[in-house]
Design an enzyme around this catalytic site. Structure first.
Site, PDB file in Angstrom:
ATOM      1  N   ASP A 292       0.864  -1.163  -0.090  1.00 26.32           N
ATOM      2  CA  ASP A 292      -0.067   0.325   0.153  1.00 26.32           C
ATOM      3  C   ASP A 292       0.981   1.327   0.123  1.00 26.32           C
ATOM      4  O   ASP A 292       2.059   1.350   0.766  1.00 26.32           O
ATOM      5  CB  ASP A 292      -1.026  -0.159   1.203  1.00 26.32           C
ATOM      6  CG  ASP A 292      -1.556   1.088   1.107  1.00 26.32           C
ATOM      7  OD1 ASP A 292      -2.975   0.884   0.481  1.00 26.32           O
ATOM      8  OD2 ASP A 292      -1.425   2.222   1.488  1.00 26.32           O
ATOM      9  N   ASN A 300      -2.917  12.525  -4.505  1.00 23.96           N
ATOM     10  CA  ASN A 300      -4.077  12.869  -5.134  1.00 23.96           C
ATOM     11  C   ASN A 300      -4.584  14.085  -4.935  1.00 23.96           C
ATOM     12  O   ASN A 300      -4.799  15.079  -5.576  1.00 23.96           O
ATOM     13  CB  ASN A 300      -5.207  11.853  -4.876  1.00 23.96           C
ATOM     14  CG  ASN A 300      -5.311  10.747  -5.591  1.00 23.96           C
ATOM     15  OD1 ASN A 300      -4.673  10.899  -6.817  1.00 23.96           O
ATOM     16  ND2 ASN A 300      -5.869   9.590  -4.968  1.00 23.96           N
ATOM     17  N   HIS A 305      -5.600  13.825  -9.484  1.00 24.36           N
ATOM     18  CA  HIS A 305      -5.655  12.412  -9.739  1.00 24.36           C
ATOM     19  C   HIS A 305      -5.081  11.723 -10.953  1.00 24.36           C
ATOM     20  O   HIS A 305      -4.674  10.551 -10.747  1.00 24.36           O
ATOM     21  CB  HIS A 305      -7.441  12.107  -9.670  1.00 24.36           C
ATOM     22  CG  HIS A 305      -7.994  12.309  -8.546  1.00 24.36           C
ATOM     23  ND1 HIS A 305      -8.612  13.422  -7.917  1.00 24.36           N
ATOM     24  CD2 HIS A 305      -8.203  11.107  -7.568  1.00 24.36           C
ATOM     25  CE1 HIS A 305      -9.065  13.180  -7.014  1.00 24.36           C
ATOM     26  NE2 HIS A 305      -8.844  11.761  -6.550  1.00 24.36           N
ATOM     27  N   ASP A 309      -2.700   8.575 -10.622  1.00 24.79           N
ATOM     28  CA  ASP A 309      -2.516   7.354 -11.358  1.00 24.79           C
ATOM     29  C   ASP A 309      -1.421   7.209 -11.993  1.00 24.79           C
ATOM     30  O   ASP A 309      -0.985   5.871 -11.796  1.00 24.79           O
ATOM     31  CB  ASP A 309      -3.550   7.556 -12.618  1.00 24.79           C
ATOM     32  CG  ASP A 309      -5.092   7.397 -12.040  1.00 24.79           C
ATOM     33  OD1 ASP A 309      -5.525   7.031 -10.740  1.00 24.79           O
ATOM     34  OD2 ASP A 309      -6.164   7.800 -12.919  1.00 24.79           O
ATOM     35  N   ASP A 335      -4.573   2.377  -4.308  1.00 21.88           N
ATOM     36  CA  ASP A 335      -3.162   2.561  -4.059  1.00 21.88           C
ATOM     37  C   ASP A 335      -2.559   1.099  -3.670  1.00 21.88           C
ATOM     38  O   ASP A 335      -1.593   1.130  -2.776  1.00 21.88           O
ATOM     39  CB  ASP A 335      -2.818   3.555  -3.439  1.00 21.88           C
ATOM     40  CG  ASP A 335      -3.487   3.331  -1.697  1.00 21.88           C
ATOM     41  OD1 ASP A 335      -4.409   2.896  -1.842  1.00 21.88           O
ATOM     42  OD2 ASP A 335      -2.780   3.986  -0.979  1.00 21.88           O
TER      43      ASP A 335
END
Ligand code: C2E
Ligand code: MG
Ligand code: MG
Length: 681
Positions: A292, A300, A305, A309, A335
């Protein structure tokens, strides 16, 4: 012709028809030859009979001749007469037999027939014997006739024998031809059967097996196999649609089984692939992990965003490179990644996990920015070849990941069964916390903060939760639980309400309140805080709002805006836990804090480790440089006071002065403390 052989159906029907035709041919040939043989045999039997008759006939003629000769010279005329008569009768019989057998052998013109009027010939002989008439002339005639009969008989025997031989030869030739034809047809039939068998074994069955293999593979979900080319028309007709099906299914699977943003497999694909990998890996050891990205939300929030990504994609790529071709990595959440990897030896999973943690630390370039992030991992090691529940493995890895998060992130933790219990407790806490408000299980306590320069009174408000079964639950446990379960904003509002209600009774004091980053990001927080201050008639200036480094405010424009607004409203802002995270320095640069609170870890080693004095002094120097007050937390012992004071700290807080105390004890505490101070002075 080529088209005929291309079809399995026509090929098999053709082969069967050919075999049937050959069998019929064999039958016809056999029947025909058997018929011919029968005829030849009958002819041979007939010819043999004729030859026998001819021989007997010749014998009778010989006897007649001998009897004639003997009669001409012998004195016993009566015996000669009998012999002559017998021979003549035998000749007549044989001639009759020859005639009745229909033979063409006895085919003499009546005029030159020596056997015509045989009785007269015998009489002539007997006449001569008795010496009655004729004399030499008659004898000569008799002998001439006898010779003619003998010649004819010899000729007849020769011809009958020749005919018998010819019939024999014809029969042998027929037998040989029959043998040859039967052998030839039989051989051709066997060759055709062998050819068909060879074709079935060599071409048809392998092609059918190949097609069966493809179908089985597809049925079992193997969409990577190429459907090969087939020469048989029927299989060829099937292979085209099958290949189309495979491609379509693969495309659908790729859509359903991969993550569009990273191109990596998704959770479903991971479950299937790893299930297969583990099932086939008997005798091998495997690592399964969940990764994670720490504080991904900030990325973000700060960069947008699209950048988030991109970061996820880059991290996935980096991890994949480390795993190599043997490992499987999938994106299983926003994530979050899951991976599986065969291990060389037991215990290698943690080494691998640590390598992944280290690899994540190198900066990532997101457009114009270079971003540094950390990752946390949960690690499960297991044996291959045993039935496994991938969901359970992922759940275990998730629990280990949760432990990594609790241990301060940027690390990997191997799973242990006790984690399930801890996780269950945390879950229960999240649930119980909801009812804690109504059941009056929450309360505020206050820890005094002492100024080094003057006698300003100040407390830090700290929340407490008394769980009915677990007793006092520390805020370091339930605050993160509240943040995870979405209760933090409500809890934060309760804390502010309660702390300000108490604070309203202490007009000569300042107060510090801890804020969760989630509160700062919540719409209307500053209005709420201001309303509360108005409600209890508290000037914002008297409140320190403590934010932690984990907020990463220098990149969080929204939180930064709120903080600036709060500061403009008059609240003072403190950076809590300074020195625990590596973003501290940049945070100090991005926002003008009124106060820095040095984390306990910077203070507790003073006096034992000379380096810690240097670190403390550097931190104080920097804080003072930007005009901020410096609070030393964790003064648990008297010897820490001198060192922190001489390093330049402006405020001290810790168990040495007081543990956090109940609201009704706060005023007494300060009265006592001031009384003690003036007594000492
Ligand atoms: P913090 O804001 O840094 O609070 C100081 C923590 O250090 C408190 O623990 C306090 O009891 C402890 N402490 C103070 N002096 C000493 C000392 O001499 N030795 C030792 N060992 N500890 C000392 P507490 O109350 O358990 O709180 C832990 C953390 O939980 C706080 O750290 C803060 O981050 C959070 N927290 C507590 N109350 C609240 C709250 O009302 N709101 C929010 N958002 N966070 C809170
Ligand atoms: Mg604090
Ligand atoms: Mg602190």
């Amino acid at each position: 012709m080529g088209r005929f052989f291309a079809s399995l159906e026509t090929r098999l029907i053709g082969a069967l028809c050919l075999i049937a035709a050959l069998s019929v041919l064999l039958q016809v040939v056999t029947q025909r030859e058997a018929f011919a043989l029968r005829k030849e045999s009958e002819a041979l039997i007939q010819m043999s009979g004729l030859a026998e008759n001819a021989e007997q006939f010749s014998e009778a003629v010989g006897k007649l001749r001998m009897a004639t000769n003997r009669g001409l010279v012998a004195s016993n005329a009566s015996s000669t007469s009998d012999e002559l008569t017998d021979a003549a009768i035998a000749i007549g019989d044989q001639l009759a037999r020859l005639r009745s057998s229909g033979t063409s052998l006895y085919d003499l013109p009546e005029a030159s027939n020596p056997f015509a009027d045989l009785d007269r010939h015998v009489a002539a002989i007997l006449e001569v014997q008795s010496g009655a008439a004729g004399g030499q002339k008659l004898i000569a005639r008799i002998e001439k006739r006898n010779s003619a009969m003998a010649r004819f008989a010899d000729e007849l025997v020769d011809r009958a024998r020749a005919n018998r031989e010819a019939a024999q030869k014809r029969l042998i030739a027929s037998i040989e031809r029959w043998q040859l034809l039967v052998f030839g047809t039989g051989l051709v039939t066997i060759l055709v059967v062998l050819l068909v068998l060879f074709d079935i074994l060599r071409n048809i069955l392998p092609a059918i097996r190949r097609m069966h293999g493809h179908l089985q593979g597809l049925a079992e979900g193997d969409l990577d196999q190429e459907i090969g080319t087939f020469r048989l028309k029927e299989l060829k007709a099937l292979s085209g649609p099958l290949e189309t099906f495979r491609r379509n299914a693969k495309a659908v699977k790729n859509l359903a089984f991969s993550d569009a943003a990273t191109g990596l497999p998704n959770r479903r694909a991971f479950q299937e692939d790893v299930g297969r990998l583990l099932a086939a890996g008997a005798g091998r050891r495997f690592a399964c992990m969940v990764i994670d990205i720490d504080r991904f939300k900030h990325i973000n929030d700060d960069y947008g965003h699209a950048a988030g990504d991109e970061l996820v994609r880059l991290i996935g790529e980096r991890m994949k490179t480390i795993l190599g071709s043997e490992g499987i990595i999938a994106r299983v959440g926003g994530d979050e990644f899951a991976l599986s990897m065969p291990l060389a030896a037991r215990g290698d999973a943690v080494d691998l996990a640590n390598r992944l943690v280290d690899a994540a630390c190198a900066p990532f370039s997101l457009g114009a920015y270079s971003v540094v992030v950390t990752v946390s991992l949960g690690v499960v090691e297991l044996d291959g070849g045993e039935p496994v529940d991938i969901d359970e493995i992922l759940r275990n890895a998730d629990m280990a990941l949760y432990a990594s998060k609790k241990n301060g992130r940027n690390c990997a933790t191997p799973f242990s069964p006790s984690m399930a219990e801890e996780r269950a407790i945390d879950r229960a806490l999240e649930k119980d916390l909801e009812s804690a408000f109504d059941k009056d299980q929450l309360r505020m306590v206050y820890q005094p903060i002492h100024s080094v320069q003057d006698s300003t009174r100040e407390v830090e408000a700290l929340v407490r939760w008394k769980h009915p079964e677990l007793g006092e639950v520390p805020p370091s446990t339930f605050i993160p639980a509240a943040e995870r379960s979405g209760l933090m904003v409500r809890l934060g509002e309760w804390i502010i309400q309660r702390a300000l209600r108490d604070f309203a009774h202490w007009p000569d004091m300042d107060m510090s309140i801890n804020l969760s980053p989630l509160q700062l990001q919540h719409d209307g927080f500053s209005t709420f805080l201001l309303d509360c201050c108005r409600q209890y008639d508290i000037a914002p200036r008297r409140l320190f709002l403590e934010v932690t480094e984990s907020l990463s405010i220098e990149r969080n424009t929204r939180a930064l805006l709120t903080l600036n607004m709060l500061r403009n409203m008059g609240f003072r802002i403190a950076l809590d836990d300074f020195g625990t995270g590596y973003s501290s320095l940049s945070m100090v640069k991005s926002f003008k804090f009124d106060r820095m609170k040095l984390d306990r870890s910077l203070v507790m080693d003073l006096g034992q480790d000379p380096a810690s004095v240097a670190v403390l002094e550097a931190a104080v120097t920097m804080a003072r440089h930007v005009g901020a007050e410096v609070v030393a937390e964790g003064i648990s012992d008297a010897h820490l006071i001198g060192a922190t004071k001489s390093a330049g700290c402006t405020h001290l807080q810790g168990y040495f002065y007081s543990r956090p105390i109940e609201a009704d004890a706060v005023q007494d505490y300060f009265l006592d403390s001031e009384a003690r101070a003036s007594a000492m002075a």
